[in-house]
Scaffold this motif. Structure first.
Motif, mmCIF file in Angstrom:
data_model
loop_
_atom_site.group_PDB
_atom_site.id
_atom_site.type_symbol
_atom_site.label_atom_id
_atom_site.label_comp_id
_atom_site.label_asym_id
_atom_site.label_seq_id
_atom_site.Cartn_x
_atom_site.Cartn_y
_atom_site.Cartn_z
ATOM 1 N N GLN A 40 -44.367 38.569 11.614
ATOM 2 C CA GLN A 40 -43.713 39.503 12.528
ATOM 3 C C GLN A 40 -44.365 39.470 13.910
ATOM 4 O OE1 GLN A 40 -42.976 43.460 11.030
ATOM 5 N NE2 GLN A 40 -43.113 44.374 13.057
ATOM 6 N N ALA A 70 -34.881 44.374 15.736
ATOM 7 C CA ALA A 70 -35.384 44.978 14.502
ATOM 8 C C ALA A 70 -34.531 44.643 13.287
ATOM 9 C CB ALA A 70 -35.496 46.492 14.670
ATOM 10 N N GLN A 73 -34.895 40.919 12.418
ATOM 11 C CA GLN A 73 -36.224 40.634 11.889
ATOM 12 C C GLN A 73 -36.381 41.160 10.467
ATOM 13 O OE1 GLN A 73 -39.839 42.709 13.458
ATOM 14 N NE2 GLN A 73 -40.368 40.667 14.217
ATOM 15 N N THR A 74 -35.917 42.386 10.237
ATOM 16 C CA THR A 74 -36.013 42.981 8.897
ATOM 17 C C THR A 74 -35.228 42.150 7.888
ATOM 18 O OG1 THR A 74 -36.244 45.188 9.879
ATOM 19 C CG2 THR A 74 -35.610 45.074 7.554
ATOM 20 N N ASN A 100 -41.592 46.722 10.471
ATOM 21 C CA ASN A 100 -40.404 46.141 9.849
ATOM 22 C C ASN A 100 -40.745 45.334 8.608
ATOM 23 O OD1 ASN A 100 -38.762 47.245 11.845
ATOM 24 N ND2 ASN A 100 -38.868 45.427 13.138
ATOM 25 N N PRO A 131 -38.766 53.931 15.507
ATOM 26 C CA PRO A 131 -38.390 53.019 14.418
ATOM 27 C C PRO A 131 -39.354 53.104 13.241
ATOM 28 C CG PRO A 131 -38.275 51.895 16.535
ATOM 29 C CD PRO A 131 -38.913 53.226 16.790
ATOM 30 N N ASN A 135 -38.787 53.574 9.018
ATOM 31 C CA ASN A 135 -39.399 52.693 8.024
ATOM 32 C C ASN A 135 -40.221 53.484 7.015
ATOM 33 O OD1 ASN A 135 -38.311 50.446 9.312
ATOM 34 N ND2 ASN A 135 -40.175 49.978 10.462
#
Length: 367
Positions: A40, A70, A73-74, A100, A131, A135
């Protein structure tokens, strides 16, 4: 072979959290720790230096996902880690923190029925614009075991209806990492490398979207730092994401030309903690740094509306500030006699030991 334990890390704070647990697991014969680096954050200053400083081996598995939006990437991490699990599933997956990578690895593991433990569970800022808060909430909802750092985290989980048998108060793993490298950073003398004397400077770290993504807010942050630097010289290790935002907003040159502000490259963990331990104060929006300054009794000014670590305000030297109040808060922090407060309970450098004991208790048949 012992119980296979995946330790999933993706961002720099994750490395500090997995390192003490890796060493505790590797010291015995009951466990086989496997380091999974999602990629990441990946550049030498942001990961490789930290692995060396923390005594971690090269990752067993490197997903090499890289930066991106985000959601993308997740999803990328989820798919890549799912493939790892299908190839050879561990007995337990340990996810840490609130990035993430934490959410993605949790979803991949839980959907495949792999026991999943969240280290640093139960923290809440109650700010859904962060964010990380999304999570944290989602991971704690679906992970099997929740390891908490402080009693307030236990209380949050209880309020959310989490059964007590899923929760174990283990303490703060960041303090384990700090204590492990303390002899090295106490002799590193990083301030001298930057031409400053202990107690005469401040350290700045800023990277959160609410501070750096909006050009107007970033401009206010820069103005506040320039104002604070009139009182005390500031060393600012610039996070790559923050540097790109400063450049895009046309503010990088403003900071570079400001009297009293020194922009430096991100440091390895030992050098950075050497700077922090000897600082007159710290200005940050980091979560982990609020904890480390509490452990070191260094005044911390947190540039955020709230914190998921209120214990650092209640029992530590942390204080929430705004861009408007920052310059005055800097003066107040420097005028105050440094208070050496009692560390919160279980912030004692033995959290990894308690986690290993909990793993044995919960998964004894596999071990």
């Amino acid at each position: 072979m012992g119980m296979l334990i995946d330790l999933v890390a993706g961002a720099r704070p994750n490395f500090m959290k997995i390192a003490p647990l890796y060493h505790a697991l590797a010291a015995g014969s009951c466990f086989e720790p496997r380091i999974v680096h999602t990629g990441q954050h990946y550049d030498e200053n942001m990961s490789d230096f930290f692995f060396r400083d923390l005594g971690l081996p090269e990752p067993d598995i490197a997903l090499k996902i890289g930066s991106g939006p985000a959601g993308w990437q997740t999803g990328q991490i989820l798919g890549a880690y799912e493939s790892v699990l299908l190839d050879r599933a561990p007995d337990v997956v340990v996810v840490v923190g609130d990035v993430n990578s934490t959410l993605a690895a949790t979803l991949a593991a839980v959907k495949l029925g792999v026991a999943t433990c969240h280290l640093e569970a139960g923290l809440r800022s109650f700010d859904r614009s962060m964010p990380e808060e999304i999570n944290r909430v989602l991971v704690d909802r679906v992970a099997d075991v929740l390891w908490t750092p402080s009693p307030d985290a236990d209380a949050h989980l209880a309020d959310e209806g989490v059964p007590p048998e899923r929760i174990t108060l283990v303490g703060n793993i960041m303090i384990d990492a700090l204590e492990r490298v303390r002899p090295r950073f106490e002799t590193a003398n990083a301030p001298a490398h930057h031409g400053v004397a202990p107690g005469t400077y401040g350290v700045v770290t800023l990277h959160r979207p609410e501070n750096v993504d909006d050009p107007d807010q970033l401009g206010r942050v820069v103005d506040a730092l320039v104002g604070a630097a009139k009182t005390v010289p500031l060393l600012f290790p610039v996070h790559p994401r923050t540097r790109s935002r400063l450049e895009a907003a046309g503010l990088l040159e403003t900071l570079q030309g400001a009297a009293g502000v020194s922009l430096i490259a991100p440091e390895g963990y030992v050098a950075f903690m050497s700077l922090v331990a000897s600082a007159g104060l710290v200005i940050t929006d980091s979560g982990g740094l609020q904890e480390e300054t509490t452990a070191l009794s260094v005044p911390c000014l947190t540039l955020r509306k709230g914190t998921e670590r209120p214990i650092t305000i209640e029992q530590g030297s942390n204080r929430l500030v705004t861009t408007r109040t920052l310059p005055e808060a800097v003066r107040d922090a420097l005028d105050q006699e440094r208070r050496y407060l009692r560390r919160p309970d279980r912030w004692d450098g033995r959290t990894a030991e308690r986690i290993v004991a909990d793993l044995r208790d919960r998964f004894a048949t596999a071990a």
